[in-house]
Design a protein around this motif. Sequence first.
Motif, PDB file in Angstrom:
ATOM      1  N   ALA A  19      11.810  33.625  19.943  1.00 46.88           N
ATOM      2  CA  ALA A  19      12.279  34.809  19.212  1.00 46.88           C
ATOM      3  C   ALA A  19      13.523  35.374  19.890  1.00 46.88           C
ATOM      4  O   ALA A  19      14.504  35.727  19.228  1.00 46.88           O
ATOM      5  CB  ALA A  19      11.177  35.865  19.148  1.00 46.88           C
ATOM      6  N   LEU A  23      17.433  35.688  18.521  1.00 47.79           N
ATOM      7  CA  LEU A  23      18.258  36.889  18.555  1.00 47.79           C
ATOM      8  C   LEU A  23      19.578  36.613  19.257  1.00 47.79           C
ATOM      9  O   LEU A  23      20.634  37.101  18.837  1.00 47.79           O
ATOM     10  CB  LEU A  23      17.507  38.027  19.271  1.00 47.79           C
ATOM     11  N   PRO A  41      15.591  43.853  11.526  1.00 46.22           N
ATOM     12  CA  PRO A  41      14.489  43.768  10.568  1.00 46.22           C
ATOM     13  C   PRO A  41      13.310  42.950  11.095  1.00 46.22           C
ATOM     14  O   PRO A  41      12.276  42.899  10.474  1.00 46.22           O
ATOM     15  CB  PRO A  41      15.130  43.034   9.397  1.00 46.22           C
ATOM     16  N   LEU A  42      13.521  42.322  12.248  1.00 48.11           N
ATOM     17  CA  LEU A  42      12.517  41.405  12.769  1.00 48.11           C
ATOM     18  C   LEU A  42      11.204  42.118  13.074  1.00 48.11           C
ATOM     19  O   LEU A  42      10.129  41.536  12.970  1.00 48.11           O
ATOM     20  CB  LEU A  42      13.055  40.746  14.045  1.00 48.11           C
ATOM     21  N   GLY A  43      11.293  43.378  13.429  1.00 52.21           N
ATOM     22  CA  GLY A  43      10.129  44.134  13.844  1.00 52.21           C
ATOM     23  C   GLY A  43       9.034  44.228  12.809  1.00 52.21           C
ATOM     24  O   GLY A  43       7.889  44.514  13.146  1.00 52.21           O
ATOM     25  N   HIS A  44       9.375  43.973  11.543  1.00 50.57           N
ATOM     26  CA  HIS A  44       8.335  44.016  10.517  1.00 50.57           C
ATOM     27  C   HIS A  44       7.435  42.781  10.596  1.00 50.57           C
ATOM     28  O   HIS A  44       6.376  42.752   9.989  1.00 50.57           O
ATOM     29  CB  HIS A  44       8.966  44.129   9.139  1.00 50.57           C
ATOM     30  N   PHE A  45       7.894  41.766  11.333  1.00 52.76           N
ATOM     31  CA  PHE A  45       7.110  40.532  11.428  1.00 52.76           C
ATOM     32  C   PHE A  45       6.922  40.034  12.854  1.00 52.76           C
ATOM     33  O   PHE A  45       6.209  39.084  13.081  1.00 52.76           O
ATOM     34  CB  PHE A  45       7.744  39.440  10.570  1.00 52.76           C
ATOM     35  N   TRP A  46       7.608  40.686  13.803  1.00 50.40           N
ATOM     36  CA  TRP A  46       7.433  40.314  15.200  1.00 50.40           C
ATOM     37  C   TRP A  46       7.864  41.478  16.094  1.00 50.40           C
ATOM     38  O   TRP A  46       8.934  42.016  15.892  1.00 50.40           O
ATOM     39  CB  TRP A  46       8.257  39.072  15.579  1.00 50.40           C
ATOM     40  N   THR A  47       7.036  41.825  17.037  1.00 55.66           N
ATOM     41  CA  THR A  47       7.397  42.927  17.928  1.00 55.66           C
ATOM     42  C   THR A  47       7.195  42.523  19.384  1.00 55.66           C
ATOM     43  O   THR A  47       6.431  41.614  19.690  1.00 55.66           O
ATOM     44  CB  THR A  47       6.540  44.178  17.656  1.00 55.66           C
ATOM     45  N   ALA A  48       7.882  43.209  20.280  1.00 59.45           N
ATOM     46  CA  ALA A  48       7.695  43.018  21.710  1.00 59.45           C
ATOM     47  C   ALA A  48       8.252  44.229  22.441  1.00 59.45           C
ATOM     48  O   ALA A  48       9.233  44.836  22.005  1.00 59.45           O
ATOM     49  CB  ALA A  48       8.377  41.749  22.187  1.00 59.45           C
ATOM     50  N   GLY A 162      19.779  34.673   8.156  1.00 66.49           N
ATOM     51  CA  GLY A 162      18.399  34.870   8.601  1.00 66.49           C
ATOM     52  C   GLY A 162      17.941  36.314   8.443  1.00 66.49           C
ATOM     53  O   GLY A 162      16.795  36.574   8.074  1.00 66.49           O
ATOM     54  N   ASN A 163      18.829  37.261   8.717  1.00 67.44           N
ATOM     55  CA  ASN A 163      18.467  38.669   8.543  1.00 67.44           C
ATOM     56  C   ASN A 163      18.091  38.944   7.089  1.00 67.44           C
ATOM     57  O   ASN A 163      17.124  39.647   6.804  1.00 67.44           O
ATOM     58  CB  ASN A 163      19.646  39.579   8.919  1.00 67.44           C
ATOM     59  N   VAL A 166      14.654  37.358   6.219  1.00 64.06           N
ATOM     60  CA  VAL A 166      13.536  38.147   6.728  1.00 64.06           C
ATOM     61  C   VAL A 166      13.344  39.408   5.881  1.00 64.06           C
ATOM     62  O   VAL A 166      12.214  39.792   5.565  1.00 64.06           O
ATOM     63  CB  VAL A 166      13.759  38.515   8.210  1.00 64.06           C
TER      64      VAL A 166
END
Lengths: 202, 202
Positions: A19, A23, A41-48, A162-163, A166
């Motif tokens: 991931a 980025l 927008p990634l946070g809707h499907f992957w967080t850290a 990709g953005n 997603v």
Amino acid sequence: MAAGEGDDSATTGSTLGYALLSLLTRGPATGYQLTQQVKAPLGHFWTARHSQIYPELARLSAAGWVDSVEQAGPGPRAKKTYAVTPSGLAALRAWLVIPPTAQPRSEITLKAYAATSADPAAMAALYTDLAERSTRLLAEFAQDAERMRAAGQDDPGHPRFGNYAVLMMGIESQRAVHRWACWLAACLRTGRPAAYGEPAGD
Amino acid sequence: MAAGEGDDSATTGSTLGYALLSLLTRGPATGYQLTQQVKAPLGHFWTARHSQIYPELARLSAAGWVDSVEQAGPGPRAKKTYAVTPSGLAALRAWLVIPPTAQPRSEITLKAYAATSADPAAMAALYTDLAERSTRLLAEFAQDAERMRAAGQDDPGHPRFGNYAVLMMGIESQRAVHRWACWLAACLRTGRPAAYGEPAGD
DNA sequence: AGTTGACATGTCAGAATTTACATAGTGAGG
DNA sequence: CCTCACTATGTAAATTCTGACATGTCAACT
């Protein structure tokens, strides 16, 4: 051990590692910036969290998948800007084409599984709130999508396609959540089987 | 400390614990049976291995949320059948009405974020496969839903209404995945922005 | 002058999760 | 008779992830 003809085969990498590499294909970034970028927008499907990102960057660096340059910064430590190396990009490309197996997990769906054990009115409120939330998100996403299309980001040739992809998934899944939450709330509110399909404009 | 007037407040419980309580509201079950039951329909939104389930059952038992009875079984250890206690049901009911905050995570969407870094044909194949998979699942789910409706499980009063609600979410999300995967595969295959909305019956 | 928030990087303890190890009876099929 | 799959329950090690602790600068606002 032998002369550095490349990296060893032991470097398997975690999902978070890939991931972060994804980025970084958008350009060099600091750990702090990556922490911000996993929000949208990634946070809707992957967080850290940052506490996970900094050690992972160190691991990626040790594997030779990213390079970093230090600049004297404001804080007590130097600011490190990371960039993907050719071997990091190769690892990412190899990982991308492997079909993923991990099932998504959704706590709100889990709660629906036990819906009949709780107070119907309270549960109905939970799903009504969820429907409202998805309506808000959907409006927000639609604007974002419009902006991206205007910038040509809906073209697979665009570096940030990709953005857009997603975001499209975000729109699709919020539509799904909206329909489902409306139906479920209606069921729980009336106590009888409800029909599917846009029950009122909301 | 004071006489056992109930349990202490320290028992907070993990999500897995509540998932197991939810399963046990369908009736008593062994750890093995619970392991099977988290495969369908719940498995599409929550999974756990037996190595996680057995210790969690022990914790639930220690908290007084489940009771167990042992029967001599075939294996080296006695078979334990678990059932929810009144305090376990109360804990479940309290947890259910708390709005969940955890974001779902989807590896396939993460891969889409970096789609332009990989070979377009290979990535297109990935999403074509995904679309086919969702078609299969959708057919399967539609049959299950039909059977459940025939059994009256679409009525919120039915004790297994939750199974139906989860299945409905499964149908909604697979529809979303299908539309998105078809669109994305078309984008990557043609290399140009694709239009949305059921491109062929598939 | 003091507070708040953004920038910036890290560690540590603990919880959650996966993978592998370990054991043992029973019934079906080769 | 042997192997395989299913029933059945656990433990151990490793990984992943969260939440809290820790430090320090700079700009804006009060």
